[in-house]
Scaffold this motif. Structure first.
Motif, PDB file in Angstrom:
ATOM      1  N   SER A 421       0.814  -1.213   0.000  1.00 58.62           N
ATOM      2  CA  SER A 421       0.000   0.000   0.000  1.00 58.62           C
ATOM      3  C   SER A 421       0.851   1.268   0.000  1.00 58.62           C
ATOM      4  O   SER A 421       0.458   2.279  -0.600  1.00 58.62           O
ATOM      5  N   ASN A 422       2.027   1.247   0.640  1.00 56.31           N
ATOM      6  CA  ASN A 422       2.850   2.457   0.688  1.00 56.31           C
ATOM      7  C   ASN A 422       3.509   2.769  -0.660  1.00 56.31           C
ATOM      8  O   ASN A 422       4.041   3.866  -0.856  1.00 56.31           O
ATOM      9  N   ASP A 423       3.507   1.810  -1.599  1.00 57.18           N
ATOM     10  CA  ASP A 423       4.052   2.051  -2.942  1.00 57.18           C
ATOM     11  C   ASP A 423       2.994   2.576  -3.918  1.00 57.18           C
ATOM     12  O   ASP A 423       3.339   3.048  -5.007  1.00 57.18           O
ATOM     13  N   MET A 424       1.730   2.482  -3.544  1.00 52.15           N
ATOM     14  CA  MET A 424       0.654   2.782  -4.489  1.00 52.15           C
ATOM     15  C   MET A 424       0.622   4.236  -4.964  1.00 52.15           C
ATOM     16  O   MET A 424       0.402   4.484  -6.162  1.00 52.15           O
ATOM     17  N   PRO A 425       0.819   5.265  -4.100  1.00 50.36           N
ATOM     18  CA  PRO A 425       0.771   6.645  -4.615  1.00 50.36           C
ATOM     19  C   PRO A 425       1.788   6.900  -5.722  1.00 50.36           C
ATOM     20  O   PRO A 425       1.459   7.491  -6.752  1.00 50.36           O
ATOM     21  N   ARG A 426       3.029   6.434  -5.522  1.00 54.13           N
ATOM     22  CA  ARG A 426       4.054   6.630  -6.552  1.00 54.13           C
ATOM     23  C   ARG A 426       3.758   5.788  -7.785  1.00 54.13           C
ATOM     24  O   ARG A 426       3.992   6.222  -8.924  1.00 54.13           O
ATOM     25  N   LYS A 428       0.812   4.996  -8.948  1.00 46.55           N
ATOM     26  CA  LYS A 428      -0.275   5.618  -9.709  1.00 46.55           C
ATOM     27  C   LYS A 428       0.241   6.738 -10.605  1.00 46.55           C
ATOM     28  O   LYS A 428      -0.270   6.943 -11.708  1.00 46.55           O
ATOM     29  N   GLU A 429       1.264   7.464 -10.141  1.00 56.28           N
ATOM     30  CA  GLU A 429       1.841   8.518 -10.966  1.00 56.28           C
ATOM     31  C   GLU A 429       2.505   7.924 -12.210  1.00 56.28           C
ATOM     32  O   GLU A 429       2.346   8.429 -13.323  1.00 56.28           O
TER      33      GLU A 429
END
Length: 455
Positions: A421-426, A428-429
């Motif tokens: 989950s902590n990798d998801m924001p990056r 998505k970019e």
């Protein structure tokens, strides 16, 4: 009411009327005053003179031009440097290359032939460029050539230089490369590699496309009309192509079903291909232990080619020429390796839980393959042959669950774990950028853009 009572009202009314008339006169006078001022301002505004009426004065001055002899003497007095670039030709000799580079320097010629590092100039491939700087006497001041041993190794630049004392030296340094991102599309008419050649996609990129989608797309059964888009890295030096890099994203339409993949470097330093919702595309098992082949015998009852009796075939036979590399379809540990009766040269790999795979009729085993050794998915463990009960070169492949054979072409294969989950924001970019690139590559998007532009 008496008439006298109206007098104050009349007087008051008269004063009101008088005041109104006076105010009107003042306003009228003010308006007239400002109008006159405005007219006066317009009347006194200066008018620019006509340029045609301005006086013209001609000035003539004699200039002393520098003498040609002086210019030539100045050029002869100053040291000249010349930089040339030439491509290595097929069958080129060092002498021919140096001649085209304008080098007339026997010392440099001998140095390149004898120095262990400088000899690398002789190994530059045809079509690659070599740059050199010489003085006006043709003496070499420096020479530069790009070296590339393979796409998976760092690019190096060979430098031959001459110091102030005239001593020559040679060294290899890591190249400073320009990274570019390229986008290509392809349509399947016969095969994947024919389509990538038509789209001018390098073979290294085509191989990566196979690796990206081989757990979802069976490249033996591509159909006319299948198509793909790919985004990948290329690296350049001095405007010259050096090598391809990683495939950053791809999408493949196979039999009407679209598969998409994007490369993502995880926080821990590991990278892999994921779908655009963050699910790993790496499955526990590859669909085929061979890259390109055809199924010669499926998982079914058949007449045994040697005994002539009906017998259940507990694996899948992949027809291929002798020596074709065989890959482990998943991570595991070698459970057994060696001759095994009708199986011929056999390798059995034990995977997690109760899964195992068997690879039979090998001509030979890959180096380092021994009982107890670990293997990774895609690692070569042996080569196709015709040992044991075999009538021709092929690979007999078995997929076992609890030591019971299953059809590897139809068994449900689980995926690897999704992104944290902590990798998801990056992630998505990265995925958003690649989705935008795919939108530009799709033909229907291009048609829509042209339609909007024509309005």
């Amino acid at each position: 009411m008496r008439p006298i009572d109206k007098l104050p009202h009349l007087a008051s009314g008269s004063r009101l009327l008088l005041g109104t008339t006076r105010t009107s006169r003042i306003i009228s006078f003010s308006a007239l005053f400002f109008a006159v001022c405005a007219f006066g301002a317009v009347g006194v505004a200066p008018i620019a003179p006509d340029a045609a009426d301005l006086p013209v004065k001609k000035i003539t001055q004699n200039l002393d031009l520098p003498k040609l002899d002086d210019q030539i003497a100045a050029l002869e007095a100053s040291e000249q440097h010349f930089v040339r670039e030439e491509k290595v030709l097929r069958g080129d000799t060092l002498g021919a290359l140096m001649l085209r580079l304008g080098i007339d320097d026997n010392e440099a010629n001998n140095f390149i032939k004898t120095d262990a590092t400088a000899k690398g100039v002789l190994q530059v491939k045809a079509g690659k460029s070599v740059r050199a700087q010489t003085n006006d006497e043709g003496e070499l001041e420096w020479l530069q050539a790009s070296l590339q041993d393979g796409t998976d190794k760092p690019s190096r630049t060979l430098m031959v230089t001459r110091d102030a004392s005239g001593k020559l030296s040679a060294a290899e340094v890591l190249s400073k490369l320009e990274r570019r991102v390229e986008m290509r599309s392809g349509n399947i008419r016969s095969s994947l590699f024919a389509a990538t050649d038509e789209a001018q996609i390098p073979d290294n990129v085509a191989n990566q496309i196979v690796s990206m989608f081989e757990t979802n797309v069976d490249f033996r059964y591509l159909q006319r009309g299948d198509h793909f888009n790919v985004v990948y890295e290329t690296f350049w030096q001095n405007g010259e192509f050096v090598k391809t890099g990683k495939v950053l994203a791809g999408e493949f339409s196979n039999v009407g079903k679209l598969f998409q993949s994007v490369w993502f470097d995880e926080a821990g330093g590991n990278g892999g291909y994921y779908s655009f919702d963050g699910k790993s595309l790496k499955k526990a098992f590859l669909k085929s232990p061979l890259e390109f082949t055809r199924v010669s015998s499926g998982f079914s009852m058949r007449v045994h080619p040697i005994s002539g009796q009906w017998k259940r075939h507990t694996g899948v036979d992949f027809a291929a020429v002798t020596g074709t590399p065989i890959r482990a379809t998943s991570d595991g540990v070698i459970e057994s390796v060696g001759p095994s009766g009708g199986y011929g040269n056999l390798v059995v790999v034990k995977h997690w839980s109760n899964y195992s795979t068997a690879y039979a009729h090998m001509s030979r085993f890959a180096s380092g393959i021994r009982k107890g050794s670990k293997v990774s998915q895609g690692e070569v463990i042996g080569y196709v042959g015709t040992t044991g009960w075999s009538t021709g070169p092929h690979l007999h492949y078995e997929f076992r669950v609890g030591n019971e054979p299953r059809d590897p072409l139809s068994v449900s294969i689980p995926n690897a774990a999704p992104l944290a989950s902590n990798d998801m924001p990056r992630f998505k970019e990265v995925a958003s950028d690649m989705m935008h690139r795919f939108a530009l590559l799709r033909p229907e998007r291009q048609a829509e853009i042209m339609k909007l532009a024509s309005r």
